[in-house]
Design an enzyme around this catalytic site. Sequence first.
Site, PDB file in Angstrom:
ATOM      1  CG  PHE A  17       6.373  21.654  24.346  1.00 24.67           C
ATOM      2  CD1 PHE A  17       7.010  22.871  24.464  1.00 24.67           C
ATOM      3  CD2 PHE A  17       6.540  20.721  25.376  1.00 24.67           C
ATOM      4  CE1 PHE A  17       7.792  23.170  25.575  1.00 24.67           C
ATOM      5  CE2 PHE A  17       7.311  21.010  26.494  1.00 24.67           C
ATOM      6  CZ  PHE A  17       7.947  22.229  26.599  1.00 24.67           C
TER       7      PHE A  17
ATOM      8  CD  GLN B  22       8.337  11.662  28.306  1.00 24.15           C
ATOM      9  OE1 GLN B  22       8.155  12.625  29.042  1.00 24.15           O
ATOM     10  NE2 GLN B  22       7.563  11.400  27.277  1.00 24.15           N
TER      11      GLN B  22
ATOM     12  CG  HIS C 109      13.293  15.558  28.277  1.00 25.32           C
ATOM     13  ND1 HIS C 109      14.135  16.255  27.450  1.00 25.32           N
ATOM     14  CD2 HIS C 109      12.202  16.339  28.450  1.00 25.32           C
ATOM     15  CE1 HIS C 109      13.576  17.406  27.142  1.00 25.32           C
ATOM     16  NE2 HIS C 109      12.392  17.495  27.736  1.00 25.32           N
TER      17      HIS C 109
ATOM     18  CG  LEU D  29      14.450  19.267  31.276  1.00 26.42           C
ATOM     19  CD1 LEU D  29      14.399  17.929  30.570  1.00 26.42           C
ATOM     20  CD2 LEU D  29      13.059  19.676  31.725  1.00 26.42           C
TER      21      LEU D  29
ATOM     22  CD  GLU E 253       9.378  18.315  23.961  1.00 28.24           C
ATOM     23  OE1 GLU E 253       9.872  17.264  24.408  1.00 28.24           O
ATOM     24  OE2 GLU E 253       8.192  18.417  23.627  1.00 28.24           O
TER      25      GLU E 253
ATOM     26  NE  ARG F 112       9.247  15.677  26.405  1.00 31.45           N
ATOM     27  CZ  ARG F 112       8.869  16.273  27.506  1.00 31.45           C
ATOM     28  NH1 ARG F 112       8.575  15.568  28.574  1.00 31.45           N
ATOM     29  NH2 ARG F 112       8.773  17.582  27.559  1.00 31.45           N
TER      30      ARG F 112
ATOM     31  CG  HIS G 293      11.623  14.148  31.876  1.00 36.30           C
ATOM     32  ND1 HIS G 293      12.101  15.160  32.674  1.00 36.30           N
ATOM     33  CD2 HIS G 293      10.488  14.616  31.316  1.00 36.30           C
ATOM     34  CE1 HIS G 293      11.287  16.209  32.579  1.00 36.30           C
ATOM     35  NE2 HIS G 293      10.295  15.896  31.782  1.00 36.30           N
TER      36      HIS G 293
ATOM     37  NE  ARG H 290       5.006  13.931  30.877  1.00 37.57           N
ATOM     38  CZ  ARG H 290       5.648  15.104  30.793  1.00 37.57           C
ATOM     39  NH1 ARG H 290       5.051  16.151  30.255  1.00 37.57           N
ATOM     40  NH2 ARG H 290       6.875  15.233  31.242  1.00 37.57           N
TER      41      ARG H 290
END
Length: 571
Positions: free
Chosen positions: A120, A234, A236, A246, A249, A280, A349, A384
């Site tokens: 990730f 954030q 994404h 979405l 990821e 991100r 996101h 994050r």
Amino acid sequence: MRKVVHDVLIMGSGLAGLRAAVEISMRSRGAANIGIVSKVQIMRSHSVCAEGGTGAVMRPEEGDSLELHAWDTVKGSDFLADQDVVDRFVQASPNEIRLLEHWGVPWSRREDGRIMQRPFGGHSFPRACMAADKTGFFEMQALYDTLLKYTNFKRYDECFVTSLALEGGRVAGLTAYDLGGGEFMLLQAKALLIASGGLGNLYGFTTYSQTVTGDGQAMAYRAGLALEDPEFLQFHPTGLVPSGILMTEGCRGEGGYLRNRDGERFMGKYAPKMMELAPRDIVSRSETTEILEGRGYPGPGGLDYVHLDLTHLGAERINKRLPLIREVCMNFLGIDPITQKIPIRPVAHYSMGGIEADIDGRSKMENLWVAGEAACHSLHGANRLGCNSTAECLVWGGITGGEIARYLQLDPALSAAPEAALREEESRVFGDMLQRSGPENPAKIRRELQVLMDQHAGVYRDGESLQQGLQKVGELKQRFGQITIHDKSRVYNTDLTQALETENMLDLAEALLAAALARKESRGAHSRLDFPKRDDGHFLGHTIVHRTGSAPKIEYKPVRITNWEPVERKY
Ligand SMILES: Cc1cc2nc3c(=O)[nH]c(=O)nc-3n(C[C@H](O)[C@H](O)[C@H](O)COP(=O)(O)OP(=O)(O)OC[C@H]3O[C@@H](n4cnc5c(N)ncnc54)[C@H](O)[C@@H]3O)c2cc1C
């Protein structure tokens, strides 16, 4: 007004709320009397949408370590995470994975039968434990299933919380509008947990369910508590164009590429080592730069895009590890990712900020805890890392549940119901809000707010545009005083709940913009074109925002640094 009493109330039945309910039930051996309040059906909370995975160190013998997970998280946060909080998190998350294993999550497996983990963004070791690309769905099922072993809780589904009822500096309970019964309610308790999720619907192009509107943050803010770090929102990197759904990821974790219109894997220019699996904030900025410099594709409604390319992964891998992604692409766009590239762009996101809380998840009010996305425990700082959020919900669901169970053992008193304030709140909702008769349409104001946030508080920001955004929010707030809600009924009045949400969102948008304007630097997800550098001299601190009668009051508090001094962030 209907009144009910519990030992503890949990506002929100997502991962954080359910995990806390299980912990309180276990610790009290089913004795604590819990009320779980949710504005949607309990299992419709946004957590069921989590796709890609939950982060934890499960393979020390293969080279991963708690220290490495902590370092990745701190570096990912652009050094704004509190490092003692990060330590606690990385130590606790492996146990959460094992608990969920025992409680029935069907984790994807390696050939040797052990829990599979995929790479990730920003993690230097594959750490995302997953159940295909439906991780949140299975985690929620397992938690609710576990909770059903106990009988000490009562569900209040489709019950919309409107405010914190305060008495003598403590929380006496929650006021709520019960949609099905059409009644106003006071839910009283000795202790309260807010686990009401994020605020993604402040933006128009978002991955979030329509119901994620930051109600918990807004009511805590109105009750005098601080919002911490709200400017760090954030984006994404892979939101499907034009819906915003979405594309996890996990797509890049499984080896997917990002390509511009020249077919180039452009991340090589921006993050040569980690490429598509950089954090991100960096990938979202890179995509935006490609689009702004003319190497994207023109998209509908100005949603220009680049491509997520999975075509080299092969049918078997896609069907096994990313079945939901394929299904969504086929149903929403009529394209098959096995053979076709997916149009994507950065999408709102996740909220790194939230209600200020200490390392145990306790707020500044003695009997109020917060967990999950509504909280700011200062774990994620300015950015994050993927798969750290579901893990955070589980870890702090467990921690706050444990703290609350301990608190209840001290047998605290139930606060008296603040009768005058309750009458005032009931008349705000059913009197003022429902009976207003002006020319404005609340749904239109909500839409305008979302457009404004997309435009003025996006991936790149600057002072002038943030200032304009603030002014526009001020105008929308004025206009909101002139709304008419045409449905005047009390039962299932979703026009009313959406208006209440919009009022909450206006307050939160103002706090976010004011904090973003005040932070004259670029750090993590907050990227100012007029202040492109990180400025540790002035801004190595958490933003603390209080509501006042006029503009939000902004202060800073120090970041707790225990192991790693800030250095330049390179990937
Ligand atoms: C599409 C998507 C995919 C994601 N994938 C991942 C992933 O793979 N890995 C990862 O780590 N993170 C992921 N995230 C982020 C993560 O899922 C969320 O941050 C997390 O699930 C939030 O959980 P929560 O318990 O805080 O709140 P939620 O699950 O959002 O629950 C909020 C609860 O509060 C209740 N509530 C809110 N307002 C009110 C009100 N006024 N009255 C009554 N009840 C109220 C709601 O009804 C609901 O029960 C993803 C997020 C999205 C949107």
